[in-house]
Design a protein around this motif. Structure first.
Motif, PDB file in Angstrom:
ATOM      1  N   SER A   1       7.745  10.558  -6.561  1.00  0.00           N
ATOM      2  CA  SER A   1       6.745   9.356  -6.553  1.00  0.00           C
ATOM      3  C   SER A   1       5.917   9.896  -7.884  1.00  0.00           C
ATOM      4  O   SER A   1       5.868  11.026  -8.445  1.00  0.00           O
ATOM      5  N   ALA A   2       5.560   8.518  -8.635  1.00  0.00           N
ATOM      6  CA  ALA A   2       4.853   8.865  -9.802  1.00  0.00           C
ATOM      7  C   ALA A   2       3.507   9.797  -9.688  1.00  0.00           C
ATOM      8  O   ALA A   2       3.465  10.332 -10.903  1.00  0.00           O
ATOM      9  N   ASP A   3       2.830   9.713  -8.926  1.00  0.00           N
ATOM     10  CA  ASP A   3       1.658  10.221  -8.924  1.00  0.00           C
ATOM     11  C   ASP A   3       1.270  10.564  -7.198  1.00  0.00           C
ATOM     12  O   ASP A   3       2.060  10.223  -6.441  1.00  0.00           O
ATOM     13  N   GLY A   4       0.341  11.603  -6.953  1.00  0.00           N
ATOM     14  CA  GLY A   4      -0.131  11.829  -5.527  1.00  0.00           C
ATOM     15  C   GLY A   4      -1.111  11.087  -5.195  1.00  0.00           C
ATOM     16  O   GLY A   4      -1.863  11.586  -4.116  1.00  0.00           O
ATOM     17  N   GLU A   5      -1.511  10.037  -5.640  1.00  0.00           N
ATOM     18  CA  GLU A   5      -2.479   9.291  -5.236  1.00  0.00           C
ATOM     19  C   GLU A   5      -2.198   7.840  -4.606  1.00  0.00           C
ATOM     20  O   GLU A   5      -1.054   7.312  -4.916  1.00  0.00           O
ATOM     21  N   PRO A   6      -3.326   7.383  -3.635  1.00  0.00           N
ATOM     22  CA  PRO A   6      -2.796   6.050  -2.901  1.00  0.00           C
ATOM     23  C   PRO A   6      -2.863   5.037  -3.898  1.00  0.00           C
ATOM     24  O   PRO A   6      -3.630   5.110  -5.084  1.00  0.00           O
TER      25      PRO A   6
ATOM     26  N   PHE B   1       0.814  -1.277   0.053  1.00  0.00           N
ATOM     27  CA  PHE B   1       0.070   0.137   0.007  1.00  0.00           C
ATOM     28  C   PHE B   1       0.881   1.178  -0.042  1.00  0.00           C
ATOM     29  O   PHE B   1       1.621   1.349   0.742  1.00  0.00           O
ATOM     30  N   LYS B   2       0.769   1.879  -0.955  1.00  0.00           N
ATOM     31  CA  LYS B   2       1.420   3.557  -1.374  1.00  0.00           C
ATOM     32  C   LYS B   2       0.338   4.385  -0.539  1.00  0.00           C
ATOM     33  O   LYS B   2      -0.869   4.599  -0.842  1.00  0.00           O
ATOM     34  N   VAL B   3       0.704   4.845   0.684  1.00  0.00           N
ATOM     35  CA  VAL B   3       0.000   5.808   1.331  1.00  0.00           C
ATOM     36  C   VAL B   3       0.481   7.396   0.911  1.00  0.00           C
ATOM     37  O   VAL B   3       1.468   7.716   1.459  1.00  0.00           O
ATOM     38  N   VAL B   4      -0.514   8.070   0.640  1.00  0.00           N
ATOM     39  CA  VAL B   4      -0.204   9.403   0.215  1.00  0.00           C
ATOM     40  C   VAL B   4      -0.779  10.568   1.291  1.00  0.00           C
ATOM     41  O   VAL B   4      -2.095  10.512   1.282  1.00  0.00           O
ATOM     42  N   TYR B   5       0.101  11.391   1.886  1.00  0.00           N
ATOM     43  CA  TYR B   5      -0.573  12.248   2.968  1.00  0.00           C
ATOM     44  C   TYR B   5      -0.119  13.635   2.367  1.00  0.00           C
ATOM     45  O   TYR B   5      -0.843  14.731   2.807  1.00  0.00           O
ATOM     46  N   ASP B   6       0.738  13.955   1.466  1.00  0.00           N
ATOM     47  CA  ASP B   6       1.131  15.474   0.909  1.00  0.00           C
ATOM     48  C   ASP B   6       1.482  15.022  -0.489  1.00  0.00           C
ATOM     49  O   ASP B   6       2.655  14.796  -0.878  1.00  0.00           O
ATOM     50  N   ALA B   7       0.362  15.028  -1.490  1.00  0.00           N
ATOM     51  CA  ALA B   7       0.873  14.766  -2.719  1.00  0.00           C
ATOM     52  C   ALA B   7       1.889  15.666  -3.431  1.00  0.00           C
ATOM     53  O   ALA B   7       2.937  15.108  -4.107  1.00  0.00           O
TER      54      ALA B   7
END
Length: 330
Positions: free
Chosen positions: A103-108, A77-83
């Motif tokens: 990171s490739a994007d700012g989405e989980p 799980f990739k968890v993003v808290y500041d995209a």
């Protein structure tokens, strides 16, 4: 991880429903596991479930295939808290740089990764994401705070190894705590409630024998993949314990004790019909050797050996060779 949990997620997503992901199925997100971390918790798991789409179905289908194949694999799980921070940060002061993209994007993201480092995900990962995604094979949260804006978690797709602690000795109390902490399913066995109780073994499955002895042990089945630690109080029931473990053909059995005591146990075990070859399977004394004396020190030695046995059992010769090389132990 239960197969029906993944099947239910696939069915919900396919039907356009938001799957309910439970911390019981994904304990890496439980309050206990995430205590003190402001960026991840049970609410994070709900957000991940709400973000799933049909594009994620192949990830979960690959997880099912891995479970069917007995593959050593994880859901990550990739968890993003500041995209913005997750995508902008490409380096830190210690680790090497992973290209010009953060990171490739700012989405989980939910992804699959196995010990062969095969990654299946609904979206393309950046080189830095891939570096961290592969680390799920090292535990629920390795290197998770290396870069700003995101963190990582994982759940294994394989079950825990069962460790039988035969005897509720003080050493067994210490072993139970450490073994549970490093991911074993612990079963403690004794006949005396003064020693085998929730206060001494709070996290273990407890089996109380009757009759003031270990005779009932003969009626209990163990699986070939189980581990057995013979730690009976005063060594009084070491022979019965060794006989039971060997008759059940468990993967590992170790016994505490000195050479003189072990010679007596040998005679009693062989006298009970166990072959010399099977007796030689008993690791004695149990645990790695580094001068441990106290129950707590002995527990460190024993659990370290259990971890090593599990490592050698789970990983292929090729994977172990790579790891040994990385440790300078070729």
């Amino acid at each position: 991880m239960k197969r029906e949990t993944i099947e239910a997620i696939i069915a919900d997503v396919r039907a356009g429903r938001v799957p309910e992901l439970s911390v019981a199925d994904f304990p890496a997100f439980s309050e206990e596991a995430t205590a003190g971390d402001p960026h991840i918790g049970p609410e994070t798991l709900a957000a991940i479930g709400a973000a799933l789409s049909e594009a994620d179905i192949p990830t979960f289908e690959r997880a099912l295939a891995a479970m069917d194949e007995g593959d050593l694999a994880w859901l990550g799980f990739k968890v993003v808290y500041d995209a913005a921070a997750a995508q902008a940060n490409v380096d830190n002061e210690v680790t090497k740089k992973y290209g010009e993209v953060g990171s490739a994007d700012g989405e989980p993201l939910v992804f699959f990764c196995n010990d062969a480092k095969e990654i299946v995900a609904s979206r393309e990962l950046s080189p830095r994401d891939i570096f961290q995604a592969k680390d799920v094979t090292r535990g629920p949260s390795m290197h998770n705070d290396q870069f700003d804006g995101l963190t990582w978690a994982s759940e294994p797709l394989f079950g825990k190894v069962r460790v039988w602690l035969l005897g509720a000795s003080d050493a067994a109390v210490e072993v139970a705590v450490l073994a549970e902490h490093v991911g074993f399913h612990v079963i403690a066995v004794d006949y005396d409630p003064a020693f085998l109780n929730a206060e001494r073994f709070p996290g273990a499955e407890r089996i109380m024998l009757h009759g003031g002895n270990f005779d009932e042990l003969a009626n209990m089945p163990a699986a070939p993949e189980d581990y057995v630690c013979v730690l009976t109080r005063g060594h009084m029931f070491d022979p019965e314990s060794c006989v039971w473990a060997l008759q059940n053909g468990v993967h590992y059995v170790g016994m505490m004790g000195c050479a003189g005591k072990n010679s007596t146990v040998h005679d009693l075990v062989v006298g009970a019909g166990i072959s010399e070859a099977d007796w030689d399977r008993v690791k004695r004394p149990i645990g790695l050797k580094f001068g441990a004396k106290t129950p707590a020190e002995l527990a460190i030695a024993i659990v370290a050996e259990l971890v090593d046995v599990r490592y050698r059992e789970r990983y292929s010769d090729e994977a172990r060779a790579r790891h040994e090389k990385s440790l300078g132990r070729e």
